[in-house]
Design an enzyme around this catalytic site. Structure first.
Site, PDB file in Angstrom:
ATOM      1  N   HIS D  14     -19.653 -48.117 -60.871  1.00 49.10           N
ATOM      2  CA  HIS D  14     -20.741 -47.153 -61.176  1.00 49.10           C
ATOM      3  C   HIS D  14     -20.860 -46.323 -60.160  1.00 49.10           C
ATOM      4  O   HIS D  14     -20.464 -46.227 -59.094  1.00 49.10           O
ATOM      5  CB  HIS D  14     -22.016 -47.840 -61.796  1.00 49.10           C
ATOM      6  CG  HIS D  14     -23.102 -48.222 -60.725  1.00 49.10           C
ATOM      7  ND1 HIS D  14     -24.310 -48.036 -60.737  1.00 49.10           N
ATOM      8  CD2 HIS D  14     -22.960 -48.712 -59.576  1.00 49.10           C
ATOM      9  CE1 HIS D  14     -25.101 -48.335 -59.707  1.00 49.10           C
ATOM     10  NE2 HIS D  14     -24.103 -48.741 -58.994  1.00 49.10           N
ATOM     11  N   CYS D  33     -24.758 -44.643 -52.804  1.00 57.25           N
ATOM     12  CA  CYS D  33     -24.566 -45.099 -54.306  1.00 57.25           C
ATOM     13  C   CYS D  33     -24.006 -43.778 -54.881  1.00 57.25           C
ATOM     14  O   CYS D  33     -23.723 -43.956 -56.111  1.00 57.25           O
ATOM     15  CB  CYS D  33     -25.876 -45.469 -54.741  1.00 57.25           C
ATOM     16  SG  CYS D  33     -26.526 -46.999 -53.808  1.00 57.25           S
ATOM     17  N   HIS D  39     -18.364 -46.886 -56.844  1.00 56.64           N
ATOM     18  CA  HIS D  39     -18.321 -48.450 -56.150  1.00 56.64           C
ATOM     19  C   HIS D  39     -18.746 -49.328 -57.051  1.00 56.64           C
ATOM     20  O   HIS D  39     -18.732 -49.010 -58.282  1.00 56.64           O
ATOM     21  CB  HIS D  39     -19.295 -48.298 -54.838  1.00 56.64           C
ATOM     22  CG  HIS D  39     -20.741 -48.321 -55.165  1.00 56.64           C
ATOM     23  ND1 HIS D  39     -21.348 -47.110 -55.601  1.00 56.64           N
ATOM     24  CD2 HIS D  39     -21.459 -49.370 -55.394  1.00 56.64           C
ATOM     25  CE1 HIS D  39     -22.786 -47.330 -56.151  1.00 56.64           C
ATOM     26  NE2 HIS D  39     -22.907 -48.467 -55.977  1.00 56.64           N
ATOM     27  N   HIS D  41     -20.308 -53.595 -58.162  1.00 51.37           N
ATOM     28  CA  HIS D  41     -20.987 -54.736 -58.061  1.00 51.37           C
ATOM     29  C   HIS D  41     -20.633 -56.088 -58.878  1.00 51.37           C
ATOM     30  O   HIS D  41     -19.891 -55.831 -59.987  1.00 51.37           O
ATOM     31  CB  HIS D  41     -22.382 -54.497 -58.334  1.00 51.37           C
ATOM     32  CG  HIS D  41     -23.051 -53.342 -57.502  1.00 51.37           C
ATOM     33  ND1 HIS D  41     -23.407 -53.653 -56.243  1.00 51.37           N
ATOM     34  CD2 HIS D  41     -23.529 -52.186 -57.718  1.00 51.37           C
ATOM     35  CE1 HIS D  41     -23.916 -52.569 -55.609  1.00 51.37           C
ATOM     36  NE2 HIS D  41     -23.749 -51.650 -56.607  1.00 51.37           N
ATOM     37  N   ASP D  79     -18.106 -55.617 -68.630  1.00 47.24           N
ATOM     38  CA  ASP D  79     -17.348 -56.336 -67.737  1.00 47.24           C
ATOM     39  C   ASP D  79     -15.814 -55.694 -67.364  1.00 47.24           C
ATOM     40  O   ASP D  79     -15.037 -55.368 -68.072  1.00 47.24           O
ATOM     41  CB  ASP D  79     -16.932 -57.984 -67.963  1.00 47.24           C
ATOM     42  CG  ASP D  79     -16.523 -58.511 -66.814  1.00 47.24           C
ATOM     43  OD1 ASP D  79     -16.653 -58.396 -65.841  1.00 47.24           O
ATOM     44  OD2 ASP D  79     -15.421 -59.374 -67.300  1.00 47.24           O
ATOM     45  N   HIS D  80     -15.786 -55.307 -66.058  1.00 49.71           N
ATOM     46  CA  HIS D  80     -14.530 -54.807 -65.587  1.00 49.71           C
ATOM     47  C   HIS D  80     -14.360 -53.399 -66.074  1.00 49.71           C
ATOM     48  O   HIS D  80     -13.531 -52.782 -66.584  1.00 49.71           O
ATOM     49  CB  HIS D  80     -13.149 -55.524 -65.862  1.00 49.71           C
ATOM     50  CG  HIS D  80     -13.140 -56.662 -65.030  1.00 49.71           C
ATOM     51  ND1 HIS D  80     -13.744 -57.969 -65.161  1.00 49.71           N
ATOM     52  CD2 HIS D  80     -12.134 -56.819 -63.873  1.00 49.71           C
ATOM     53  CE1 HIS D  80     -13.519 -58.407 -63.887  1.00 49.71           C
ATOM     54  NE2 HIS D  80     -12.469 -57.999 -63.267  1.00 49.71           N
ATOM     55  N   GLU D 126     -28.246 -56.801 -59.103  1.00 46.17           N
ATOM     56  CA  GLU D 126     -27.317 -55.842 -58.536  1.00 46.17           C
ATOM     57  C   GLU D 126     -26.693 -56.236 -57.391  1.00 46.17           C
ATOM     58  O   GLU D 126     -25.423 -56.317 -57.284  1.00 46.17           O
ATOM     59  CB  GLU D 126     -27.709 -54.348 -58.440  1.00 46.17           C
ATOM     60  CG  GLU D 126     -26.740 -53.417 -58.229  1.00 46.17           C
ATOM     61  CD  GLU D 126     -27.364 -52.140 -57.562  1.00 46.17           C
ATOM     62  OE1 GLU D 126     -27.074 -50.888 -58.065  1.00 46.17           O
ATOM     63  OE2 GLU D 126     -27.997 -51.939 -56.535  1.00 46.17           O
TER      64      GLU D 126
END
Lengths: 138, 138, 138, 138, 138, 138
Positions: D14, D33, D39, D41, D79-80, D126
């Site tokens: 994100h 961020c 980047h 998480h 996810d991913h 996060e």
């Protein structure tokens, strides 16, 4: 209303005892936690703040700002310190984790409030098995 | 050859400093860890022993026996104690986690040996980010 | 009002099933958790008690006393036991984690109450991904 | 009333930024961020549902059913994935963890409701130090 | 010889793919990790250094110095970055955790060596279930 | 040479005892772990494989392939099973964690070998305090 939590750590020495009692009496009440030569902990602190989302940032409160506030108001007083001897807001109080959590609440509350959010809880782990949580004077 | 590990915890106070140095000099070398009024940690200790399996029990060494040995030889000296002032095997040594791990090895080695197993390593976490491991004098 | 939590562990065997159903029917409803030859878990139990601070100790309730109460009332019945076959307070109940949490609440509530505090919650992790929490009959 | 929690994980990319602002302005507000090249998480999601126990199963809601619901409604979207570019329910929103928790609540609420239980909270880590919790629109 | 470990964290985006392959071919080999719009992780890095104890400090190497070295050489390049696009030492390499661990080793080795210690291992967790460890080119 | 580790979980029932001994004798040797009505654990399994990196994938061995191998060869036999009564490779053996780790090694070794990598270790946590590691017959 959304709740955000920042987790921080500090390492301190302390002792559970009452000055007006003998070492034997303190040992009877507080056990090995009353050792006159101190012991210590890696405290884990979780501070929870609640509020509405800012339409600009999508945040309740920037967690980096909350982290800085905790550092200034709490960690700089407590980290690598003796809680009984060196922490202004604990002067004259028993150094129990309960009193420490209440003291941390009082140190943080004005700063959280002036940022426009509400302090919801202070959670303090003395060890992973012993945990204290304080939700303010209500 | 199988390796078995027992994890234990103790909470102690300590201070990093050299008696022959001034507080300023100690502060320069050891930072806030040299605070003369102490600080402390929740140490996490992992002791690893290796050996052949007993045909009777299917164990290298009964982990309850290993736990008792650690309690008698190590935890009773260290838990809720001041490492600099109260721990016989640390007398005259710098209270670094490295020296503490070596000291714990020396306290445990004879007992593990006489149980017929081999002490493989002593691993000590001062904080979750700072970890020391010692495999004996080799 | 301050909240204190004590974390404890126990290891037990159990099985999810209804006696009046066939193994096939139980398998359809409860999946592999209905295995007639049992399976088990390392349960993690967190008991939270709330109350005012004692002016003498700075404690809500001595966490060592709470730990002892949990040991006497709960762990001695459950640890290294078969929940379906050996635990008096689970007799005739489905051995779900939900029922286990309610049962633990009922075992602990009188002792916490007679210590002058209030039982706030019983939190039980069956695995790190499956967690049950009970706040009493309200 | 009993509370049950299912913990799940997803790994996503994100970026925190507002399209109408320059990269410099975004950097000032959101720090690193806002990196335009993303980047990511390992998010940890905890979904808590409350309700009465079923007399047949001893469950509030089968945790395997809750896990499947989370997978279908949430993990398959997140996810991913890139939260800013690929997740339908985040379109046009700032990709803050706060907004993500609210979005996950809205994806899950109808399914939990139609199962006969009540969605109580969505908790999203996060990082292990930054945690968001949402209890619905009240 | 004593072994010391420093644990650090960084959050990055990446993608597993080969430029010369089509998206379909990359999907076949790397699964959802090849998503062209990236995903990311909270990486956990553990760097282990070994050496003799300094007679002055009782340290193998000051863990604060090791932490600073990791920050300068590794975290500033990786944290909140895109591993495929922004990290000099990963240019032209597949962004697998294996290659990342080897790259981190090469970034750290000269600095550890010039401090008088020996780099023993680089351990990198991509998720808590997927862990890579590298002990150098031997 | 790079080392990769996959972490998996399974939940099983077991009992430590020798058939030729009485319940009293088993209790004397194995303590509460010999309870004839079983108890159980959430086992945490870590399998470490080593090898050279594939020039195509940058992997030692695809961790999803390793995960699948562990599932097929180990978890399907052990998860939600009774280790003493239902697991073929434990027939006739004491159900100690040591024997279980050796048995898991033998189940996994051919599959890891035929994938072109080398099985390095099997690490099994029975509880977070009791850990066994096996490096093969050497």
């Amino acid at each position: 209303m959304v709740y955000i939590t920042r987790k921080e750590h500090f390492n301190s020495a302390h002792r559970l005892f009452r000055e007006e009692y003998s070492d034997e009496e303190n040992l009877r009440i507080f056990g090995k936690c009353s050792n006159p030569l101190w012991h210590g902990h890696n405290y884990v602190l979780q501070v929870t703040v609640k509020g509405e989302l800012s339409p600009v940032t999508g945040f309740v409160m920037d967690l980096k700002v909350l982290s800085r506030l905790i550092d200034e108001k709490v960690l700089q007083q407590l980290d690598h310190r003796n809680i009984n001897l060196e922490v202004a807001f604990m002067k004259g109080k028993l150094a129990s984790t309960e009193n420490l959590a209440i003291g941390i609440w009082e140190e943080l509350e004005p700063g959280v409030c002036s940022s426009g959010s509400i302090l919801h809880s202070v959670r303090l782990e003395e060890t992973e098995n012993n945990i204290i949580e304080y939700f303010g004077n209500k």
